[in-house]
Design a protein around this motif. Structure first.
Motif, PDB file in Angstrom:
ATOM      1  N   SER A  95       0.843  -1.206   0.000  1.00 42.66           N
ATOM      2  CA  SER A  95       0.000   0.000   0.000  1.00 42.66           C
ATOM      3  C   SER A  95       0.868   1.242   0.000  1.00 42.66           C
ATOM      4  N   ILE A  96       0.300   2.308  -0.542  1.00 41.57           N
ATOM      5  CA  ILE A  96       0.922   3.634  -0.553  1.00 41.57           C
ATOM      6  C   ILE A  96      -0.114   4.624  -0.066  1.00 41.57           C
ATOM      7  N   ALA A  97       0.242   5.473   0.890  1.00 41.62           N
ATOM      8  CA  ALA A  97      -0.691   6.421   1.505  1.00 41.62           C
ATOM      9  C   ALA A  97      -0.175   7.842   1.348  1.00 41.62           C
ATOM     10  N   ILE A  98      -1.086   8.786   1.023  1.00 41.92           N
ATOM     11  CA  ILE A  98      -0.769  10.214   0.925  1.00 41.92           C
ATOM     12  C   ILE A  98      -1.721  10.941   1.859  1.00 41.92           C
ATOM     13  N   GLU A  99      -1.179  11.634   2.848  1.00 41.49           N
ATOM     14  CA  GLU A  99      -2.000  12.369   3.796  1.00 41.49           C
ATOM     15  C   GLU A  99      -1.450  13.776   3.986  1.00 41.49           C
ATOM     16  N   ASP A 100      -2.324  14.694   4.382  1.00 46.30           N
ATOM     17  CA  ASP A 100      -1.932  16.098   4.544  1.00 46.30           C
ATOM     18  C   ASP A 100      -2.557  16.643   5.813  1.00 46.30           C
ATOM     19  N   ASN A 101      -2.093  17.831   6.188  1.00 45.17           N
ATOM     20  CA  ASN A 101      -2.657  18.517   7.350  1.00 45.17           C
ATOM     21  C   ASN A 101      -3.535  19.682   6.934  1.00 45.17           C
ATOM     22  N   GLY A 102      -4.128  19.530   5.760  1.00 43.54           N
ATOM     23  CA  GLY A 102      -4.950  20.607   5.210  1.00 43.54           C
ATOM     24  C   GLY A 102      -6.317  20.693   5.859  1.00 43.54           C
ATOM     25  N   ALA A 103      -7.247  21.320   5.065  1.00 39.91           N
ATOM     26  CA  ALA A 103      -8.584  21.599   5.610  1.00 39.91           C
ATOM     27  C   ALA A 103      -9.339  20.319   5.927  1.00 39.91           C
ATOM     28  N   GLY A 104      -9.120  19.290   5.137  1.00 37.19           N
ATOM     29  CA  GLY A 104      -9.804  18.030   5.404  1.00 37.19           C
ATOM     30  C   GLY A 104     -11.300  18.111   5.157  1.00 37.19           C
ATOM     31  N   LEU A 105     -12.027  17.088   5.565  1.00 34.82           N
ATOM     32  CA  LEU A 105     -13.477  17.010   5.381  1.00 34.82           C
ATOM     33  C   LEU A 105     -14.128  16.575   6.682  1.00 34.82           C
ATOM     34  N   GLU A 106     -15.328  17.084   6.890  1.00 34.11           N
ATOM     35  CA  GLU A 106     -16.119  16.625   8.017  1.00 34.11           C
ATOM     36  C   GLU A 106     -16.570  15.182   7.757  1.00 34.11           C
ATOM     37  N   PRO A 107     -16.904  14.437   8.813  1.00 34.40           N
ATOM     38  CA  PRO A 107     -17.308  13.033   8.610  1.00 34.40           C
ATOM     39  C   PRO A 107     -18.426  12.863   7.593  1.00 34.40           C
ATOM     40  N   LEU A 108     -19.434  13.746   7.641  1.00 38.19           N
ATOM     41  CA  LEU A 108     -20.543  13.627   6.688  1.00 38.19           C
ATOM     42  C   LEU A 108     -20.075  13.935   5.266  1.00 38.19           C
ATOM     43  N   GLN A 109     -19.213  14.974   5.119  1.00 46.66           N
ATOM     44  CA  GLN A 109     -18.690  15.295   3.800  1.00 46.66           C
ATOM     45  C   GLN A 109     -17.837  14.155   3.251  1.00 46.66           C
ATOM     46  N   LEU A 110     -17.004  13.552   4.122  1.00 44.20           N
ATOM     47  CA  LEU A 110     -16.166  12.438   3.689  1.00 44.20           C
ATOM     48  C   LEU A 110     -17.021  11.248   3.256  1.00 44.20           C
ATOM     49  N   ALA A 111     -18.055  10.923   4.040  1.00 41.91           N
ATOM     50  CA  ALA A 111     -18.942   9.818   3.673  1.00 41.91           C
ATOM     51  C   ALA A 111     -19.655  10.095   2.354  1.00 41.91           C
ATOM     52  N   GLU A 112     -20.052  11.345   2.132  1.00 38.17           N
ATOM     53  CA  GLU A 112     -20.736  11.710   0.876  1.00 38.17           C
ATOM     54  C   GLU A 112     -19.788  11.570  -0.304  1.00 38.17           C
TER      55      GLU A 112
END
Length: 588
Positions: free
Chosen positions: A507-524
């Motif tokens: 596996s390869i993972a890319i993560e950031d410390n940006g604005a991100g998404l709320e749980p509901l936005q991420l699920a959508e």
């Protein structure tokens, strides 16, 4: 897919359902019969022992009654007078008369026995035993309450004795007794009776009293070495259990079951014991059980034969047909059914083969058309990645030229040329992870020069760098982290790329410390990606990566989106299987 029960399995279950009630009812009946037989055998043994004890006690009582007759005999009374010492002829005559009378009394008893009369005052004694020698000192050790078992010496059988005194006393006292009558009999009498008791049986019978050697039905006592192993084991068991006047037990000796029945003699105080092997008594029932189970076994074999015929002529063709349908369902349209049967299944197999030919032809046409459409869509999506980034880079180079920053212009130009040199090489659909990381590094270096607050980290094990993967899979994820994560949140921005070896997968993972998404936005967002419903803003690049991943590897690969546990931004993880067997590429 839920498994269905085959015809053969159903037939076998029906056979079992028919046999189970029969076997259960017979087993129950056999247990009841065995229990009833055991109870009847116990009753029969108890009655037999009771009758035996009655005979033994009756004979012993007869012998004891003879003692009263002798005690009241006038001639026996003469022995107690001292005047008899004065005339030796009278003494001899009196002894002869007493000897005749006690011999007559002894002969009326069918046991071998001895009677003796003692006159302690005159020290005279008469007995039916010609070798009799009175033991005046030993008489004081006996009582008059019952029979005494006297051990045999030098291999001789033991004896039972009982004493009657005048006047009556519980313990013999020579100085106070005027007349003493002793009745005794040999234990050999009891051995002969026990031998008759056990005739016609497979068991052993013996007399038992705690502290004394057993008297076995073989005519010898345990002290004489004639007691069998079964007798000694049973006697040892009796010595460690509470005994009533009448009872029975089941003994387990060396893996075999024995029924032990005992009855106490009220006269002698000893127990008459009978030990019989349970298997010998239940032999007829065991033979009947064996015949029944052999019959059941034969029935099962015949049922299996019938079921095997059904299996070969019905179940096997049905199984082959089901196998062919499953192969069709999995996409193997080359499967054909062999027409080797001579029944109705031959027609079904021929029709199945014709159907597979037609389906294969149609699927091949549709499949080729779908390949062309997907290749066109992928090339179009790939071309959409390039123009926007190119325009921004040129604008940035222009700004650097105005500032006369030659080193920055050279660096941007080198990274930009490396970026487009990699993206325009379309002849190879696959690249190594190391090449993909090089493209991402060029891309992030350019953005880092434009946005000084941006910082990135790459932590990938060396053994993963040569793993193959589709081209342009990581750059859209890095672009999504920069545009929708770092740029939308002020302050220091960090992007971290990590790799992990998971055995059959990596596996390869890319993560950031940006604005991100709320749980509901991420699920959508995840729901829209799975449903292939994306908009131009936030999702096109992710959808492109996910679709290409599924087109190449199918369900073996995956792309997951989650909230970064450390920074709170977005984390995208690509999981790719190892090996060419997962390679289902459409175009290469």
């Amino acid at each position: 897919m839920s498994s269905r029960m085959s015809i053969f399995a159903k037939v076998m279950i029906i056979i079992l359902l028919l046999l189970v009630p029969i076997i259960c009812s017979y087993t129950y009946s056999n247990r009841v019969s065995t229990r009833v037989v055991e109870q009847e055998l116990l009753k029969s043994n108890e009655n037999r022992l009771s009758f035996f004890v009655h005979q033994m006690d009756t004979t012993a009582d007869q012998l004891w009654k003879a003692a009263f007759s002798i005690m009241n005999d006038p001639d026996a009374i003469k022995l107690q007078f001292k005047s008899i010492l004065d005339d030796s002829y009278e003494v001899i005559e009196t002894k002869d008369i007493i000897a005749s009378k006690i011999a007559l009394q002894s002969n009326t008893i069918n046991w071998e026995n001895d009677l003796a009369v003692y006159a302690p005052g005159t020290r005279q004694a008469v007995s039916t035993d010609p070798l009799f020698v009175p033991d005046w000192g030993g008489l004081s050790s006996y009582g008059t309450e019952g029979w005494y078992g006297i051990r045999g010496v030098n291999g001789e059988a033991g004896r039972f004795s009982r004493f009657l005194t005048q006047p009556y006393m519980s313990m013999l006292e020579i100085s106070k007794a005027s007349t003493i009558v002793e009745v005794s009999f040999s234990a050999e009498n009891l051995s002969l009776m026990l031998k008759q008791l056990q005739q016609g049986t497979d068991g052993e019978s013996f007399l038992f009293s705690p502290g004394y050697p057993t008297i076995a039905g073989t005519g010898e006592s345990a002290a004489g070495g004639g007691s069998s192993w079964l007798v000694s084991q049973a006697a040892d068991a009796l010595a460690h259990m509470p005994l009533e006047d009448l009872g029975s037990r089941t003994l387990e000796l060396e893996g075999k079951s024995y029924i032990l029945t005992y009855k106490r003699s009220l006269s002698l105080g000893w127990y008459v014991v009978d030990v019989m092997p349970l298997a010998a008594m239940l032999q007829p029932i065991a033979e009947t059980k064996l015949i029944f189970y052999l019959s059941m076994g034969l029935l099962v074999l015949m049922s299996l034969l019938a079921a095997s015929i059904l299996y070969r002529n019905v179940q096997v063709p049905v199984r082959e047909l089901i196998y062919g349908v499953r192969r069709l369902k999995k996409g193997d349209y080359s499967i054909r059914m062999p027409s080797k049967t001579n029944n109705e299944f031959q027609f079904l197999f021929l029709q199945f083969n014709d159907m597979a030919d037609e389906i294969g032809t149609l699927i091949e046409k549709v499949y080729k058309e779908e390949i062309r459409v997907r290749e066109a869509n992928l090339k179009q999506l790939q071309s959409q990645i390039n123009p926007h980034f190119l325009y921004n880079s040129f604008a940035f180079i222009q700004s650097l030229a105005q500032l006369d920053n030659r080193e920055a212009i050279i660096a941007v130009s080198q990274h930009l040329s490396g970026y487009y040199r990699y993206t325009t090489r379309l002849e190879k659909p696959l690249a190594t992870l190391e090449e993909e990381l090089g493209l991402v590094r060029d891309y992030l270096e350019i953005h880092q020069m434009q946005m000084h607050r941006l910082r990135y980290e790459i932590h990938v094990p060396d053994k993963l760098l040569q793993e193959p993967m589709p081209r342009l899979m990581l750059q859209p994820l890095a672009e999504n982290a920069v545009i929708h994560g770092i740029e939308e949140k002020p302050g220091q921005g960090v992007i971290r790329i990590t790799g992990e070896d998971r055995g059959e997968y990596w596996s390869i993972a890319i993560e950031d410390n940006g604005a991100g998404l709320e749980p509901l936005q991420l699920a959508e967002l995840v729901s829209r990606l799975e449903a292939c419903q994306v908009e131009d803003k936030g999702g096109c690049g992710l959808w492109n990566v996910r679709q290409r991943l599924l087109h190449r590897y199918g369900s073996a690969a995956s792309m997951s989106l989650e909230r970064s546990a450390q920074w709170g931004g977005l984390k995208a993880v690509l999981t790719i299987p190892r090996g060419s067997d997962h390679d289902t590429a459409i175009g290469g």
